[in-house]
Design a protein around this motif. Sequence first.
Motif, PDB file in Angstrom:
ATOM      1  N   ARG A  25       0.823  -1.208   0.000  1.00  0.00           N
ATOM      2  CA  ARG A  25       0.000   0.000   0.000  1.00  0.00           C
ATOM      3  C   ARG A  25       0.858   1.258   0.000  1.00  0.00           C
ATOM      4  NH1 ARG A  25      -4.676  -1.261   4.592  1.00  0.00           N
ATOM      5  NH2 ARG A  25      -5.060  -3.429   4.012  1.00  0.00           N
ATOM      6  N   LEU A  26       0.249   2.318  -0.475  1.00  0.00           N
ATOM      7  CA  LEU A  26       0.784   3.664  -0.296  1.00  0.00           C
ATOM      8  C   LEU A  26      -0.240   4.460   0.503  1.00  0.00           C
ATOM      9  CD1 LEU A  26       2.168   4.588  -3.858  1.00  0.00           C
ATOM     10  CD2 LEU A  26       3.482   3.853  -1.856  1.00  0.00           C
ATOM     11  N   ASP A  27       0.237   5.410   1.334  1.00  0.00           N
ATOM     12  CA  ASP A  27      -0.680   6.309   2.030  1.00  0.00           C
ATOM     13  C   ASP A  27      -1.590   6.994   1.015  1.00  0.00           C
ATOM     14  OD1 ASP A  27       0.478   5.739   4.421  1.00  0.00           O
ATOM     15  OD2 ASP A  27       1.639   7.592   4.552  1.00  0.00           O
ATOM     16  N   MET A  28      -2.795   7.325   1.421  1.00  0.00           N
ATOM     17  CA  MET A  28      -3.743   7.977   0.525  1.00  0.00           C
ATOM     18  C   MET A  28      -3.117   9.215  -0.127  1.00  0.00           C
ATOM     19  SD  MET A  28      -7.551   9.518   1.334  1.00  0.00           S
ATOM     20  CE  MET A  28      -6.957  10.892   2.334  1.00  0.00           C
ATOM     21  N   SER A  29      -2.404  10.017   0.641  1.00  0.00           N
ATOM     22  CA  SER A  29      -1.880  11.282   0.120  1.00  0.00           C
ATOM     23  C   SER A  29      -0.605  11.122  -0.688  1.00  0.00           C
ATOM     24  CB  SER A  29      -1.630  12.251   1.278  1.00  0.00           C
ATOM     25  OG  SER A  29      -2.840  12.555   1.936  1.00  0.00           O
ATOM     26  N   THR A  30       0.002   9.934  -0.642  1.00  0.00           N
ATOM     27  CA  THR A  30       1.244   9.674  -1.379  1.00  0.00           C
ATOM     28  C   THR A  30       0.932   9.166  -2.775  1.00  0.00           C
ATOM     29  OG1 THR A  30       2.329   9.068   0.705  1.00  0.00           O
ATOM     30  CG2 THR A  30       3.431   8.417  -1.339  1.00  0.00           C
ATOM     31  N   SER A  31       1.614   9.699  -3.762  1.00  0.00           N
ATOM     32  CA  SER A  31       1.458   9.220  -5.139  1.00  0.00           C
ATOM     33  C   SER A  31       2.606   8.279  -5.471  1.00  0.00           C
ATOM     34  CB  SER A  31       1.444  10.405  -6.105  1.00  0.00           C
ATOM     35  OG  SER A  31       2.670  11.125  -6.021  1.00  0.00           O
ATOM     36  N   GLY A  32       2.464   7.565  -6.619  1.00  0.00           N
ATOM     37  CA  GLY A  32       3.601   6.790  -7.093  1.00  0.00           C
ATOM     38  C   GLY A  32       3.310   5.345  -7.410  1.00  0.00           C
ATOM     39  N   LEU A  33       4.376   4.584  -7.525  1.00  0.00           N
ATOM     40  CA  LEU A  33       4.337   3.231  -8.065  1.00  0.00           C
ATOM     41  C   LEU A  33       3.791   2.206  -7.083  1.00  0.00           C
ATOM     42  CD1 LEU A  33       7.805   3.321  -9.852  1.00  0.00           C
ATOM     43  CD2 LEU A  33       5.585   3.180 -10.985  1.00  0.00           C
ATOM     44  N   MET A  34       2.885   1.380  -7.596  1.00  0.00           N
ATOM     45  CA  MET A  34       2.372   0.225  -6.871  1.00  0.00           C
ATOM     46  C   MET A  34       2.344  -0.963  -7.821  1.00  0.00           C
ATOM     47  SD  MET A  34      -0.878   1.631  -4.641  1.00  0.00           S
ATOM     48  CE  MET A  34      -1.240  -0.016  -4.002  1.00  0.00           C
ATOM     49  N   VAL A  35       2.665  -2.151  -7.311  1.00  0.00           N
ATOM     50  CA  VAL A  35       2.580  -3.362  -8.116  1.00  0.00           C
ATOM     51  C   VAL A  35       1.279  -4.080  -7.772  1.00  0.00           C
ATOM     52  CG1 VAL A  35       3.933  -4.723  -6.454  1.00  0.00           C
ATOM     53  CG2 VAL A  35       3.726  -5.502  -8.827  1.00  0.00           C
ATOM     54  N   ILE A  36       0.590  -4.569  -8.774  1.00  0.00           N
ATOM     55  CA  ILE A  36      -0.694  -5.252  -8.620  1.00  0.00           C
ATOM     56  C   ILE A  36      -0.540  -6.702  -9.094  1.00  0.00           C
ATOM     57  CG2 ILE A  36      -3.141  -5.241  -9.233  1.00  0.00           C
ATOM     58  CD1 ILE A  36      -2.239  -2.754  -7.675  1.00  0.00           C
ATOM     59  N   ALA A  37      -0.989  -7.651  -8.273  1.00  0.00           N
ATOM     60  CA  ALA A  37      -0.930  -9.068  -8.647  1.00  0.00           C
ATOM     61  C   ALA A  37      -2.241  -9.476  -9.306  1.00  0.00           C
ATOM     62  CB  ALA A  37      -0.667  -9.919  -7.414  1.00  0.00           C
ATOM     63  N   LEU A  38      -2.159 -10.127 -10.466  1.00  0.00           N
ATOM     64  CA  LEU A  38      -3.363 -10.509 -11.208  1.00  0.00           C
ATOM     65  C   LEU A  38      -3.722 -11.982 -11.022  1.00  0.00           C
ATOM     66  CD1 LEU A  38      -2.729  -8.557 -14.541  1.00  0.00           C
ATOM     67  CD2 LEU A  38      -3.898  -7.796 -12.462  1.00  0.00           C
ATOM     68  N   THR A  39      -2.833 -12.739 -10.335  1.00  0.00           N
ATOM     69  CA  THR A  39      -3.136 -14.132 -10.008  1.00  0.00           C
ATOM     70  C   THR A  39      -2.754 -14.396  -8.555  1.00  0.00           C
ATOM     71  OG1 THR A  39      -0.943 -15.024 -10.572  1.00  0.00           O
ATOM     72  CG2 THR A  39      -2.557 -14.813 -12.378  1.00  0.00           C
ATOM     73  N   LYS A  40      -3.333 -15.471  -8.003  1.00  0.00           N
ATOM     74  CA  LYS A  40      -3.023 -15.824  -6.613  1.00  0.00           C
ATOM     75  C   LYS A  40      -1.541 -16.170  -6.457  1.00  0.00           C
ATOM     76  CE  LYS A  40      -7.620 -17.590  -5.415  1.00  0.00           C
ATOM     77  NZ  LYS A  40      -8.397 -18.784  -4.994  1.00  0.00           N
ATOM     78  N   GLN A  41      -0.999 -16.893  -7.442  1.00  0.00           N
ATOM     79  CA  GLN A  41       0.401 -17.295  -7.367  1.00  0.00           C
ATOM     80  C   GLN A  41       1.324 -16.068  -7.421  1.00  0.00           C
ATOM     81  OE1 GLN A  41      -1.886 -18.523  -9.451  1.00  0.00           O
ATOM     82  NE2 GLN A  41      -2.145 -20.625  -8.644  1.00  0.00           N
ATOM     83  N   ALA A  42       0.995 -15.129  -8.294  1.00  0.00           N
ATOM     84  CA  ALA A  42       1.802 -13.907  -8.398  1.00  0.00           C
ATOM     85  C   ALA A  42       1.719 -13.097  -7.109  1.00  0.00           C
ATOM     86  CB  ALA A  42       1.329 -13.068  -9.580  1.00  0.00           C
ATOM     87  N   HIS A  43       0.532 -13.049  -6.519  1.00  0.00           N
ATOM     88  CA  HIS A  43       0.355 -12.317  -5.267  1.00  0.00           C
ATOM     89  C   HIS A  43       1.231 -12.911  -4.163  1.00  0.00           C
ATOM     90  CE1 HIS A  43      -1.552 -11.120  -1.451  1.00  0.00           C
ATOM     91  NE2 HIS A  43      -1.842  -9.994  -2.102  1.00  0.00           N
ATOM     92  N   LYS A  44       1.233 -14.235  -4.058  1.00  0.00           N
ATOM     93  CA  LYS A  44       2.034 -14.899  -3.024  1.00  0.00           C
ATOM     94  C   LYS A  44       3.520 -14.616  -3.229  1.00  0.00           C
ATOM     95  CE  LYS A  44       2.851 -19.438  -0.942  1.00  0.00           C
ATOM     96  NZ  LYS A  44       2.501 -20.885  -0.965  1.00  0.00           N
ATOM     97  N   ASN A  45       3.982 -14.709  -4.478  1.00  0.00           N
ATOM     98  CA  ASN A  45       5.390 -14.481  -4.782  1.00  0.00           C
ATOM     99  C   ASN A  45       5.799 -13.040  -4.485  1.00  0.00           C
ATOM    100  OD1 ASN A  45       7.572 -13.480  -6.815  1.00  0.00           O
ATOM    101  ND2 ASN A  45       7.848 -15.710  -6.777  1.00  0.00           N
ATOM    102  N   LEU A  46       5.002 -12.090  -4.972  1.00  0.00           N
ATOM    103  CA  LEU A  46       5.341 -10.676  -4.778  1.00  0.00           C
ATOM    104  C   LEU A  46       5.285 -10.286  -3.302  1.00  0.00           C
ATOM    105  CD1 LEU A  46       3.363  -9.254  -7.820  1.00  0.00           C
ATOM    106  CD2 LEU A  46       5.850  -9.182  -7.530  1.00  0.00           C
TER     107      LEU A  46
END
Length: 564
Positions: free
Chosen positions: A402-423
């Motif tokens: 997560r990023l704070d609401m007021s903070t902008s910038g890069l976030m990584v999003i996992a599109l599969t359960k396996q990717a989420h676990k790895n990341l």
Amino acid sequence: MQIIDPCFTRFKSSIDSYNLPERFTFPFYYQPHPLCLLAAEELQVSLDQKKALQHDFSQSGKMFGVLLVENAQGELGYLSGFSGKLADNNDLTHFVPPVDDSINTEFFKVEQKVINDLNAQLALLEANPGIEVKQRVLAELTSVANNDFSQLQSQNSAQKKARKAQRNLAATSLSDAELTLLKDKLAKESVADKNELKYLKLSWQEKLLKAQQGVDTLLDVIVSIKEQRSLLSNSLQQKLFEQYRFLNIKLEEKNLTDLFIDTAFHHKYGVPPAGAGDCAAPKLLQYAFKAGLKPIALAEFWWGKSPKSEVRQHKNFYTACIGKCQPILTHMLSGMLIDDNPLLKSLSEDKNVEIIYEDDVMAVINKPSELLSVPGKSISDCVHSRMKLLFPKASGPLIVHRLDMSTSGLMVIALTKQAHKNLQQQFIKRTVEKRYVALLSGCPKQLVDNEEGLISLPLAGDFDDRPRQMVCFETGKEAETKWQRIAFEQQGEQTLTRIHLYPKTGRTHQLRVHCAHHLGFNTPIVGDDLYGAKANRLHLHAEMLKLNHPTTNEAMAFTVAAKF
């Protein structure tokens, strides 16, 4: 004949050019009204000049408040107040008095004297050297008893082993009659050993019981007095809570106990928080309602040395605390027209989420400022909800970090359960590299003298003032931030500092607190409405992210420049 109000202060300079606010200040998120700023400036001049306060602000600071009010004659002025006490005094000339002054009443003095007398009795009883002597005798006897018991158990164990060896040998060398006689003899020896152990235990139990009774005789009196003191203290505390009665503009009263009865704090501890009702804001409003003054606007500021834990800086304005003041001020402000709570409104509805990278298992986005990462209590618009719409076939939780609401910038999003676990594991193991850029609202000496460094200040949630965080060396979690100075920038007459921040840990508000706290840079990030001053936005941006691809393990790096 006009009644002179000792707390009503008239402005020293002309206020003819000022417009009044249409609604009263929402006390938990606001920008001070210009008239409140003027009142605060006049009070601060007075604080600089008042030696009679007998409080050393260079050693400990204090929260002060000003309340813009209108009297019965339609004249504008302001009231001044402070939180808690000043130089052990809570009632000073020209400052509003405490909401309740029961500690100076006869009933409090009488009951407090009884408690003080019990404290004196306890001090004498606990200082009795006989307690330590008897406790030492008991400890020594217990040690000897344990040693005797252990030795006899070891001896019996050895004898039991010898008897077993005798039985095994006799089974092959003795006749049946001889073997029966031997077994009978060995069984009697076994019983004798057990009886010896039992009688030893009974003998020591009697001695230890007598020694314990000698200790208990002295301690029971102390325990009894402590229980009596606890009952009296709780009773007196409850009476004080009931005496703390807060008004609103309709002159409706509620006491401290009733106001906190449904709060999480009361459910956990059974009482309101310590110091509740003694903050500047409730004291100012209470006086205004009692004196028939109409409240117009409110502002509170810190004066003096910063506290050890919370972020409080000299002359800076701060909102009312949530834990102690929200239940009280919610009642006190009922019936008045109040500014809307801006925290209930999404400020990012017209802001787009930019997709920086996308494949079958992950995406990298550039989150705009003021957009939540996950849904809030009252705001559903967030990165998570937008990603669900954008990637309807995605599986798993989507949000990796997560990023704070007021903070902008890069976030990584996992599109599969396996990717989420790895990341997620990469973040947990701290193999992900993150770099933020921030603009500080000043030029701290630490950054003038050094080009890089490390801030290590443990962080904990401020229970009385969520969502704020504070530095706590006792209960806080480890938090480390590496920093690099980029440049000094001139904006008008002010020098700002642009820096890179590399958080080793990912605590809530870590970068904001490490910058603003007096043990960090002592300089808030520009636009930090929690730990500094509000601006067009928080000037904090996650500009670089390095990680490994969750399926190919390829090293990946992403950068996106800040828009400030």
